[in-house]
Design an enzyme around this catalytic site. Structure first.
Site, PDB file in Angstrom:
ATOM      1  N   GLU A 190       0.812  -1.216   0.000  1.00 49.08           N
ATOM      2  CA  GLU A 190       0.000   0.000   0.000  1.00 49.08           C
ATOM      3  C   GLU A 190       0.847   1.269   0.000  1.00 49.08           C
ATOM      4  O   GLU A 190       0.475   2.269  -0.623  1.00 49.08           O
ATOM      5  CB  GLU A 190      -0.969  -0.001   1.182  1.00 49.08           C
ATOM      6  CG  GLU A 190      -2.233  -0.833   0.967  1.00 49.08           C
ATOM      7  CD  GLU A 190      -2.022  -2.322   1.077  1.00 49.08           C
ATOM      8  OE1 GLU A 190      -0.929  -2.738   1.516  1.00 49.08           O
ATOM      9  OE2 GLU A 190      -2.934  -3.091   0.731  1.00 49.08           O
ATOM     10  N   HIS A 238     -11.540  -4.669   9.214  1.00 53.83           N
ATOM     11  CA  HIS A 238     -12.027  -4.553   7.838  1.00 53.83           C
ATOM     12  C   HIS A 238     -13.346  -3.792   7.791  1.00 53.83           C
ATOM     13  O   HIS A 238     -14.148  -3.998   6.885  1.00 53.83           O
ATOM     14  CB  HIS A 238     -12.249  -5.940   7.225  1.00 53.83           C
ATOM     15  CG  HIS A 238     -11.011  -6.622   6.753  1.00 53.83           C
ATOM     16  ND1 HIS A 238      -9.960  -6.912   7.578  1.00 53.83           N
ATOM     17  CD2 HIS A 238     -10.640  -7.081   5.526  1.00 53.83           C
ATOM     18  CE1 HIS A 238      -9.010  -7.531   6.903  1.00 53.83           C
ATOM     19  NE2 HIS A 238      -9.391  -7.643   5.655  1.00 53.83           N
TER      20      HIS A 238
HETATM   21  C1  LIG Z   1      -2.399  -4.852   3.755  1.00 53.38           C
HETATM   22  C2  LIG Z   1      -3.482  -5.572   3.041  1.00 53.38           C
HETATM   23  N1  LIG Z   1      -3.681  -5.324   1.735  1.00 53.38           N
HETATM   24  C3  LIG Z   1      -4.634  -5.983   1.054  1.00 53.38           C
HETATM   25  C4  LIG Z   1      -5.428  -6.913   1.688  1.00 53.38           C
HETATM   26  C5  LIG Z   1      -6.505  -7.658   0.917  1.00 53.38           C
HETATM   27  N2  LIG Z   1      -6.076  -9.047   0.781  1.00 53.38           N
HETATM   28  C6  LIG Z   1      -6.545 -10.008   1.591  1.00 53.38           C
HETATM   29  S1  LIG Z   1      -5.833 -11.484   1.296  1.00 53.38           S
HETATM   30  C7  LIG Z   1      -4.888 -10.841   0.044  1.00 53.38           C
HETATM   31  C8  LIG Z   1      -3.942 -11.718  -0.695  1.00 53.38           C
HETATM   32  C9  LIG Z   1      -2.855 -12.224   0.191  1.00 53.38           C
HETATM   33  O1  LIG Z   1      -2.022 -13.068  -0.544  1.00 53.38           O
HETATM   34  P1  LIG Z   1      -0.972 -13.993   0.155  1.00 53.38           P
HETATM   35  O2  LIG Z   1      -0.162 -13.192   1.112  1.00 53.38           O
HETATM   36  O3  LIG Z   1      -0.260 -14.737  -0.881  1.00 53.38           O
HETATM   37  O4  LIG Z   1      -1.850 -14.987   1.066  1.00 53.38           O
HETATM   38  P2  LIG Z   1      -2.936 -16.056   0.591  1.00 53.38           P
HETATM   39  O5  LIG Z   1      -4.259 -15.380   0.660  1.00 53.38           O
HETATM   40  O6  LIG Z   1      -2.574 -16.506  -0.765  1.00 53.38           O
HETATM   41  O7  LIG Z   1      -2.845 -17.133   1.609  1.00 53.38           O
HETATM   42  C10 LIG Z   1      -5.150  -9.491  -0.119  1.00 53.38           C
HETATM   43  C11 LIG Z   1      -4.502  -8.642  -1.120  1.00 53.38           C
HETATM   44  C12 LIG Z   1      -5.214  -7.106   3.054  1.00 53.38           C
HETATM   45  N3  LIG Z   1      -5.981  -7.958   3.754  1.00 53.38           N
HETATM   46  N4  LIG Z   1      -4.237  -6.446   3.706  1.00 53.38           N
END
Ligand SMILES: Cc1ncc(C[n+]2csc(CCOP(=O)(O)OP(=O)(O)O)c2C)c(N)n1
Ligand SMILES: Cc1ncc(C[n+]2csc(CCOP(=O)(O)OP(=O)(O)O)c2C)c(N)n1
Ligand SMILES: [Mg+2]
Ligand SMILES: [Mg+2]
Lengths: 334, 334, 334, 334
Positions: free
Chosen positions: A67, A136
């Site tokens: 971000e 959230h």
């Molecule tokens: C700081 C932040 N940015 C965006 C999000 C929205 N978001 C939730 S899960 C996700 C993807 C996360 O990917 P990864 O770290 O690979 O974990 P996975 O869900 O694949 O286990 C995003 C972008 C968030 N929760 N927190």
């Protein structure tokens, strides 16, 4: 200033999509960046759906989960005169981008004495009301009001969303555009073609003579429902949708309250030290001696937002709480 | 891509003169400001760059005028070598209307877009993501200019640094990350804030080329920046350059440097890049000893002339607060 | 509740140092972390001077420039029942730690339904008034008031600083303790030995019958000076030092204004959407019909803080501005 | 250092059974919750961990009960394998009083200190610095427990991740950074958000050992975590483990996975770690086919029993909002 009279019915998500689409078409300097924006995802809520397919992935950029870098990259491009529209998916995550937005974007024109502007738009969304819990569900617009240098916009209808977002994108200064996920599906008439709603103009969404409900965003919907209820009780509430918190349309607020002499302030953000505190303070001092009742405020209770639906509902405002406040205010006698 | 606006690279002699000239000018400015502060002539503070001139000179000489630079509170040397007029720079440090931002920005916030200085940050690490945006704009405009960003060793411990590095690498943007590793962050030596041996290795986390170079050798810096620029201009993506150097005067003007091991300081001073390079140029017949002295005198004279002009310019009037804030002040709180 | 009657004269910086020293001595779970805290630096303003020498570097931890990690590490330790006191050097940098503080610390007890508490204290400082410019001069306490789950404390005297900081450190919930660099050198009598000032108790720093000046932090000093001036004009101002914004001592505020029927709200933070908005809104509605004048607010003007001294002074409140507001309020007739 | 409270490591057979049991239990819970959501039985959402069980099992089996864990919204499998009672876990997902936080936290915010689960975060990357603090507390207490933190591939693009990694390495704390690399972050494949080949290489930026392992092989994970724990317990500092895996059900329950190349999904499903490990255990004579079936049935039964208990527990009452917020509610806004 609508430049066309044609309208069509669409959701708020659709209206935002249309504003982005038209801005991308209108000016080659406009581009979008954020997480999961490009097709086939088209944004986690589908708001940017189709835009990368139409305008290309060089105009609709998927980013890493960074971000601070999303904001920073938008700012850098804006310093060069590009017109970035950055998405911070959920407002709670804007904490991570705050140094960039607050300490660079909001101050760029002033600190450079006008040598660089920073025409970014940061789109973000409040996810309150979906049972997603405390991290959230926040509405943090009051933070940005407190930072001189950035405009703060919160639409409540599809038409306003389109017109205000268009104004933000082409505004020469940074704008925080706060969307409300609970309203994405709400439908309304939206002017076709270029539609700009001037920033800093409140909109009287319902006229009334007995009490003014000053509100914005999701609270406008509740306020209108509350006004319907109250009408059945013989109380005519005027609903003033602020639409923008910076700039603030003090004239319209005061003109309305000058007529009704009674005011309620409503929003979904936490009441304590929220946007409504500033506005209630202004009303109380500007209308001193001309109010027939104290200004009541309705906002989220002073709690982290709980996840379980029963609890969440007990924290957020509602039609009932707004109606109750307006009723008490309208019936208040010294 | 537009083609380079810069003439064919100058011969070794010319480069040597240019580098040395830049170094002396940066040092003269730093020294004169410190002298003025010590004497009570100027009631301001600065974060002296004395000792780090070779980096600024190599960078400034290798970059084109239209290349962009983002630097920090300790970046007066960077700005001078990139071409910021002394009057604008000193004017801002001293808070006069002759300053780059008429005194509104201050030393930590100098902007001079005419020579590519788009931002200076007082917040450590914050400039890094912004440089990514500058490079993104260059790509969008079809320009082959690059964006360089200077920061310290301590800045590589910030999240902003890594988010910016990752984004630049992912998008393969023409950014040159210039770490001026002076072995200290404020009062804390580098070994207490990172476990790695070489800051350059941080590039490995982002699959970016990373080089450690002698930051006290202006030609080494010139060479490395030239290569990194070439890589960036030709679509080869970003580069991290760790330029090892030292700051002789502590963190801020007047810093008693109680934390500084005396041997470390004296060893660094013995390797002062300015006499070292002078000696080398004289040895190589590029410069005579007399010419060197003349150059130094010329630098001091330029600095003094700028100071005179600055002091002749008025202090800022409060009316400055009413301009260059929002482009449109309607509805903005007073 | 002072447990000893002995006092000694010391600066606010000294009083804070003493509170930290005594807390480190009193409880082995207490530790400090932040940038440049350890000796010989002892903090950039010397506030933690001597503490690492006395209590060891395992209790006074120097950190990298990683505000998110400073806060996160403090939070993690606090979840385990340790008692961390984290320093974010300058309040403008707290933007970087905000996700941790707002989304984890403030919500930990609630989201876990009491299974983990988060007894961190975040010490930070407002550097306004030193000419450091827009990114090193902000007072952002209103942001934290708006986040349910963290206490917000701003001392104005050395004694209060010691007593309130001690209360914060041993409070079972997260506390934001905002120091004011411009007051570090101010001297006052400070109780020796354990000295705790209960959080949530305002202090009437000067009694008066004509108008109540509600204030905190640096504005208290100006308000007291303003009250002196006004006394010469026959106006007796009561100065209520809030000391803590969450919890808020509504009783003391209203009791005072119940007597004076006139109120001014003053702080150094930006007036718009600042702490004073909440308090003015509460005063106006709770005292509706019982005020003889509108509540006036004095805060920083709605501008980024400029660097040049003349301009900075024109943005911040002052004794004169507070006196003028109190005078107008005291002399207001409907 | 206190000594280990865990018995001597079990033999290979026992470990195999434990790993397989954990995997089936995690999968059964995930499946039953998805089934319930799909049927409309539960009006909630989850972020399915189906496919990633080998990591959770290896981690949960290798850690001691008093070792700490921080995980994410996608971490129900991690929590189950660390020993969080199913009733507490499912109770929190379904928002009932049987839940770990009586419904106040929600799926993204589960805490169960009794088994070492100190925090679950919905904000990507946010848990990383907190784990550093947990490890710091362990050191301060003289305990040899370690802190593990799970996160996705996408999380390694956040500033928080790098700040936490750097701090753990600088302080040589016993943290195990467990990246569950499922090759996607929401709808975006890993190649679009980072340029590196191996997430494990990110350890190089912090001079930390980093290993890429087969996250679908529970024994490989068990082995790697055991080694990392040993290193941590004996003062050897932190480790980054990249466990390569896949999530079969998309980002959230109901995700249409339009972004997913069908071949990639079917290849991943063909490598499903559960049948693969079952096959291996049967081949090695650790388990008979009948025993495997029994284990799976037992898991489903346990899950169903927990669901029954949860549904029998009342929904949370609004009075929950009045407790477990601040320890002392005096002066706290209502
Ligand atoms: C700081 C932040 N940015 C965006 C999000 C929205 N978001 C939730 S899960 C996700 C993807 C996360 O990917 P990864 O770290 O690979 O974990 P996975 O869900 O694949 O286990 C995003 C972008 C968030 N929760 N927190
Ligand atoms: C985010 C942030 N944290 C802390 C500070 C305070 N601060 C100013 S300079 C500095 C040290 C920076 O060290 P380095 O990056 O090595 O640069 P140098 O000053 O050595 O050139 C610190 C901690 C800051 N300005 N910004
Ligand atoms: Mg340094
Ligand atoms: Mg992933």
């Amino acid at each position: 200033m609508t430049v066309t009279a044609d309208t069509s019915t669409m959701t708020m998500a659709g209206a935002i999509n249309e504003a982005l689409d038209e801005a991308l078409s209108a000016d080659p300097r406009v581009f979008l960046l954020g997480e999961d924006l490009a097709d086939p995802a088209g944004g986690v809520s589908g708001v940017t759906s189709g835009l990368s397919t139409k305008h290309g992935r060089e105009r609709v950029l998927d980013t890493p989960i960074s971000e601070a870098a999303i904001a920073g990259a938008a700012i850098g491009a804006a310093l060069e005169g590009r017109i970035p529209v950055a998405e911070i998916m959920i407002m709670d995550f804007i904490t991570i981008a705050l140094d960039q937005i607050v300490n660079i974007a909001a101050k760029a024109r002033f600190m450079s004495s006008g040598r660089t502007g920073c025409p970014i738009t940061v789109r973000t969304a409040s996810f309150g009301g979906l049972g997603s819990g405390a991290t959230h569900s926040q509405s943090l617009e009051a933070w940005f009001m407190h930072v001189p240098g950035i405009k703060v916009i919160v639409p409540s209808t599809p038409a306003d969303a389109k017109g205000l977002l268009t104004a933000c994108i082409f505004d020469p200064d940074p704008c925080l555009f706060l969307e409300t996920v609970a309203l994405y599906g709400a439908r309304g008439e939206v002017p076709s073609g270029t539609h700009v709603v001037e920033l800093g103009k409140a909109d009287i969404k319902r006229p009334g003579r007995d009490v003014t409900i000053v509100c914005y965003g999701r609270a406008v919907i509740d306020a209108l429902q509350a006004a319907d209820q109250l009408a059945g009780e013989g109380i005519e509430a005027e609903v003033v949708d602020l639409r923008t918190l910076v700039p603030l349309d003090v004239e319209t607020i005061m003109e309305s309250i000058g007529r009704t002499r009674r005011a309620v302030m409503a929003h979904y953000a936490v009441e304590y030290a929220g946007a409504g505190a500033e506005i209630a303070a202004q009303i109380s001092s500007k209308m001193f001696g001309r109010l027939d009742a104290p200004v009541r405020r309705v906002g989220a209770r002073f709690r982290p937002i709980p996840s379980a639906r029963e609890l969440e509902a007990a924290v957020f405002p509602s039609t009932e709480r707004i109606a109750a406040a307006a009723r008490e205010t309208a019936r208040y006698f010294i | 891509m537009t083609t380079s606006t810069k003439a064919a690279p100058p011969g070794a002699e010319e480069v040597g003169r240019e580098l040395y000239t830049k170094m002396t000018l940066a040092a003269a400015c730093d020294e004169r400001l410190r002298q003025g502060i010590a004497r009570g002539e100027f009631a301001v503070t600065i974060w002296p760059s004395r000792g780090q001139e070779a980096i600024a000179a190599g960078l400034g000489a290798a970059l084109r005028k239209d290349d962009r630079l983002v630097t920090t509170y300790r970046g007066l040397h960077d700005m001078i070598c990139k071409g910021v007029p002394l009057k604008e720079l000193i004017g801002e440090v001293l808070g006069r209307t002759a300053g780059a931002s008429r005194g509104k920005g201050g030393t930590m916030h100098i902007t001079c877009p005419e020579v590519g200085v788009m931002l200076t940050t007082g917040i450590v690490g914050a400039g890094v993501p912004v440089a990514v945006g500058l490079a993104l704009a260059a790509r969008q405009e079809g320009s082959d200019r690059v964006a360089a960003v200077c920061f310290g060793d301590g800045a590589t411990n910030t999240g902003s640094f890594h988010e910016g590095m990752n984004l630049a690498s992912t998008w393969q943007l023409p950014v040159i990350f210039v770490c001026q590793n002076n072995l200290f962050a404020e009062m804390t030596p580098i070994a207490e804030t990172m476990h790695i041996d070489k800051v350059a290795d941080r590039a490995l986390a982002h699959a970016m080329p990373g080089y450690r170079i002698d930051g006290n050798d202006p030609e080494a810096v010139y060479q490395a920046v030239s290569e990194a620029s070439e890589r960036g201009r030709s679509g080869g993506g970003p580069t991290l350059l760790e330029c090892v150097t030292f700051r002789f005067k502590g963190h801020y003007m007047g810093d008693p440097q109680r934390y500084m091991p005396p041997e470390q300081l004296s060893a660094a001073e013995a390797a002062d890049p300015i006499p070292r390079y002078r000696h080398r140029l004289i040895g190589a017949g590029v410069l005579t000893a007399d010419e060197a002295v003349e150059l130094e005198q010329w630098s001091s004279r330029l600095v003094q002339e700028a100071i005179d002009e600055v002091l002749a310019s008025p202090g800022p009037d409060p009316s400055e607060l009413e301009v260059d804030f929002f482009a449109d002040m309607k509805g903005i709180p007073a």
